[in-house]
Design a protein around this motif. Structure first.
Motif, PDB file in Angstrom:
ATOM      1  N   GLY A  39     -12.502 -29.433  20.065  1.00  0.00           N
ATOM      2  CA  GLY A  39     -12.380 -28.776  21.370  1.00  0.00           C
ATOM      3  C   GLY A  39     -11.944 -27.326  21.271  1.00  0.00           C
ATOM      4  O   GLY A  39     -11.382 -26.772  22.210  1.00  0.00           O
ATOM      5  N   LYS A  40     -12.211 -26.695  20.126  1.00  0.00           N
ATOM      6  CA  LYS A  40     -11.805 -25.306  19.883  1.00  0.00           C
ATOM      7  C   LYS A  40     -12.989 -24.363  20.095  1.00  0.00           C
ATOM      8  O   LYS A  40     -14.146 -24.769  20.048  1.00  0.00           O
ATOM      9  N   GLU A  41     -12.667 -23.104  20.277  1.00  0.00           N
ATOM     10  CA  GLU A  41     -13.675 -22.066  20.474  1.00  0.00           C
ATOM     11  C   GLU A  41     -14.444 -21.813  19.176  1.00  0.00           C
ATOM     12  O   GLU A  41     -13.852 -21.836  18.090  1.00  0.00           O
ATOM     13  N   PRO A  42     -15.746 -21.530  19.278  1.00  0.00           N
ATOM     14  CA  PRO A  42     -16.538 -21.259  18.065  1.00  0.00           C
ATOM     15  C   PRO A  42     -16.209 -19.897  17.463  1.00  0.00           C
ATOM     16  O   PRO A  42     -15.705 -19.001  18.143  1.00  0.00           O
ATOM     17  N   LEU A  43     -16.515 -19.769  16.180  1.00  0.00           N
ATOM     18  CA  LEU A  43     -16.374 -18.493  15.484  1.00  0.00           C
ATOM     19  C   LEU A  43     -17.545 -17.586  15.862  1.00  0.00           C
ATOM     20  O   LEU A  43     -18.628 -18.055  16.224  1.00  0.00           O
ATOM     21  N   ASP A  44     -17.323 -16.287  15.738  1.00  0.00           N
ATOM     22  CA  ASP A  44     -18.369 -15.321  16.041  1.00  0.00           C
ATOM     23  C   ASP A  44     -19.483 -15.393  15.008  1.00  0.00           C
ATOM     24  O   ASP A  44     -19.286 -15.885  13.897  1.00  0.00           O
ATOM     25  N   VAL A  45     -20.623 -14.864  15.368  1.00  0.00           N
ATOM     26  CA  VAL A  45     -21.746 -14.769  14.437  1.00  0.00           C
ATOM     27  C   VAL A  45     -21.407 -13.726  13.378  1.00  0.00           C
ATOM     28  O   VAL A  45     -20.509 -12.901  13.557  1.00  0.00           O
ATOM     29  N   ILE A  46     -22.122 -13.780  12.271  1.00  0.00           N
ATOM     30  CA  ILE A  46     -21.927 -12.797  11.209  1.00  0.00           C
ATOM     31  C   ILE A  46     -23.244 -12.095  10.927  1.00  0.00           C
ATOM     32  O   ILE A  46     -24.323 -12.647  11.135  1.00  0.00           O
ATOM     33  N   ASP A  47     -23.137 -10.887  10.446  1.00  0.00           N
ATOM     34  CA  ASP A  47     -24.299 -10.089  10.046  1.00  0.00           C
ATOM     35  C   ASP A  47     -24.395 -10.169   8.532  1.00  0.00           C
ATOM     36  O   ASP A  47     -23.444  -9.846   7.829  1.00  0.00           O
ATOM     37  N   VAL A  48     -25.521 -10.650   8.042  1.00  0.00           N
ATOM     38  CA  VAL A  48     -25.714 -10.853   6.613  1.00  0.00           C
ATOM     39  C   VAL A  48     -26.798  -9.895   6.124  1.00  0.00           C
ATOM     40  O   VAL A  48     -27.894  -9.849   6.678  1.00  0.00           O
ATOM     41  N   GLU A  49     -26.482  -9.147   5.093  1.00  0.00           N
ATOM     42  CA  GLU A  49     -27.436  -8.202   4.508  1.00  0.00           C
ATOM     43  C   GLU A  49     -28.381  -8.953   3.574  1.00  0.00           C
ATOM     44  O   GLU A  49     -27.985  -9.369   2.488  1.00  0.00           O
ATOM     45  N   ILE A  50     -29.611  -9.138   4.017  1.00  0.00           N
ATOM     46  CA  ILE A  50     -30.622  -9.817   3.208  1.00  0.00           C
ATOM     47  C   ILE A  50     -31.835  -8.899   3.095  1.00  0.00           C
ATOM     48  O   ILE A  50     -32.373  -8.452   4.110  1.00  0.00           O
ATOM     49  N   PRO A  51     -32.245  -8.606   1.866  1.00  0.00           N
ATOM     50  CA  PRO A  51     -33.414  -7.722   1.679  1.00  0.00           C
ATOM     51  C   PRO A  51     -34.658  -8.268   2.393  1.00  0.00           C
ATOM     52  O   PRO A  51     -34.822  -9.470   2.556  1.00  0.00           O
ATOM     53  N   GLU A  52     -35.526  -7.340   2.774  1.00  0.00           N
ATOM     54  CA  GLU A  52     -36.755  -7.682   3.506  1.00  0.00           C
ATOM     55  C   GLU A  52     -37.625  -8.698   2.764  1.00  0.00           C
ATOM     56  O   GLU A  52     -37.922  -9.753   3.281  1.00  0.00           O
ATOM     57  N   LYS A  53     -38.045  -8.339   1.578  1.00  0.00           N
ATOM     58  CA  LYS A  53     -38.947  -9.213   0.829  1.00  0.00           C
ATOM     59  C   LYS A  53     -38.141  -9.884  -0.270  1.00  0.00           C
ATOM     60  O   LYS A  53     -37.826  -9.270  -1.282  1.00  0.00           O
ATOM     61  N   ILE A  54     -37.839 -11.145  -0.047  1.00  0.00           N
ATOM     62  CA  ILE A  54     -36.989 -11.873  -0.977  1.00  0.00           C
ATOM     63  C   ILE A  54     -37.507 -13.303  -1.086  1.00  0.00           C
ATOM     64  O   ILE A  54     -38.013 -13.871  -0.108  1.00  0.00           O
ATOM     65  N   LYS A  55     -37.402 -13.865  -2.265  1.00  0.00           N
ATOM     66  CA  LYS A  55     -37.816 -15.249  -2.463  1.00  0.00           C
ATOM     67  C   LYS A  55     -36.878 -16.177  -1.714  1.00  0.00           C
ATOM     68  O   LYS A  55     -35.693 -15.875  -1.541  1.00  0.00           O
ATOM     69  N   LYS A  56     -37.419 -17.308  -1.292  1.00  0.00           N
ATOM     70  CA  LYS A  56     -36.638 -18.288  -0.530  1.00  0.00           C
ATOM     71  C   LYS A  56     -35.376 -18.715  -1.286  1.00  0.00           C
ATOM     72  O   LYS A  56     -34.297 -18.805  -0.709  1.00  0.00           O
ATOM     73  N   ARG A  57     -35.511 -18.980  -2.580  1.00  0.00           N
ATOM     74  CA  ARG A  57     -34.347 -19.417  -3.375  1.00  0.00           C
ATOM     75  C   ARG A  57     -33.299 -18.318  -3.499  1.00  0.00           C
ATOM     76  O   ARG A  57     -32.112 -18.588  -3.493  1.00  0.00           O
TER      77      ARG A  57
END
Length: 154
Positions: A39-57
């Protein structure tokens, strides 16, 4: 379930979920799942630095690193969860298992990356693993801190 006096135990993955229409913005979904149960408030979203063209793994490895960091930085919340029979994986079930019986998993499954193998077609591949576990493997899992939730069932 509390009104029925039934003990409820939750074990869940430390998921991150991308926000629709928002590039590189992730909800801390696993932690928020646990917070919601309390019954607690959710955590905020985060911004993650992920390169444009990257393999799924490679993207998966970046996200797993972030999950570990979130877990390590949240010891107070993790303790609160455990006090309420809510158990959050550092990353997910497959990584938890690998931390405990990784060499046995590699021996049994004989694939290049057992974690990814288990995550792909999870039901079938997990059954393949479970059918080959020894009593010693199961005891190692049962007695490991990642699976303390199993002792709560006993």
């Amino acid at each position: 379930m509390r009104n029925l006096d039934i003990k409820t135990i939750v074990k869940t993955d430390n998921d991150l979920r991308g926000k629709k229409g928002k590039k590189n913005i992730y909800e801390i979904f696993g932690m928020n799942r646990c917070l919601k149960l309390l019954g607690k408030e959710p955590l905020d979203v985060i911004d993650v630095e992920i390169p444009e063209k990257i393999k799924k793994r490679d993207k998966s490895e970046i996200l797993n690193k972030i999950k570990r960091e979130i877990y390590e930085e949240s010891s107070t919340l993790i303790s609160l969860f455990k006090q309420n029979n809510i158990y959050l994986s550092e990353v997910d079930l497959e990584h938890d298992l690998y931390n405990v019986i990784g060499s046995r998993m590699e021996e049994i499954l004989a694939v290049p990356n057992v974690v990814y193998y288990l995550q792909d077609k999870k039901l079938f591949n997990m059954v393949e693993l479970v059918e080959s576990l020894t009593k010693e493997d199961c005891e190692a899992i049962y007695n490991h801190e990642h699976f303390v939730c199993l002792k709560e069932l006993g």
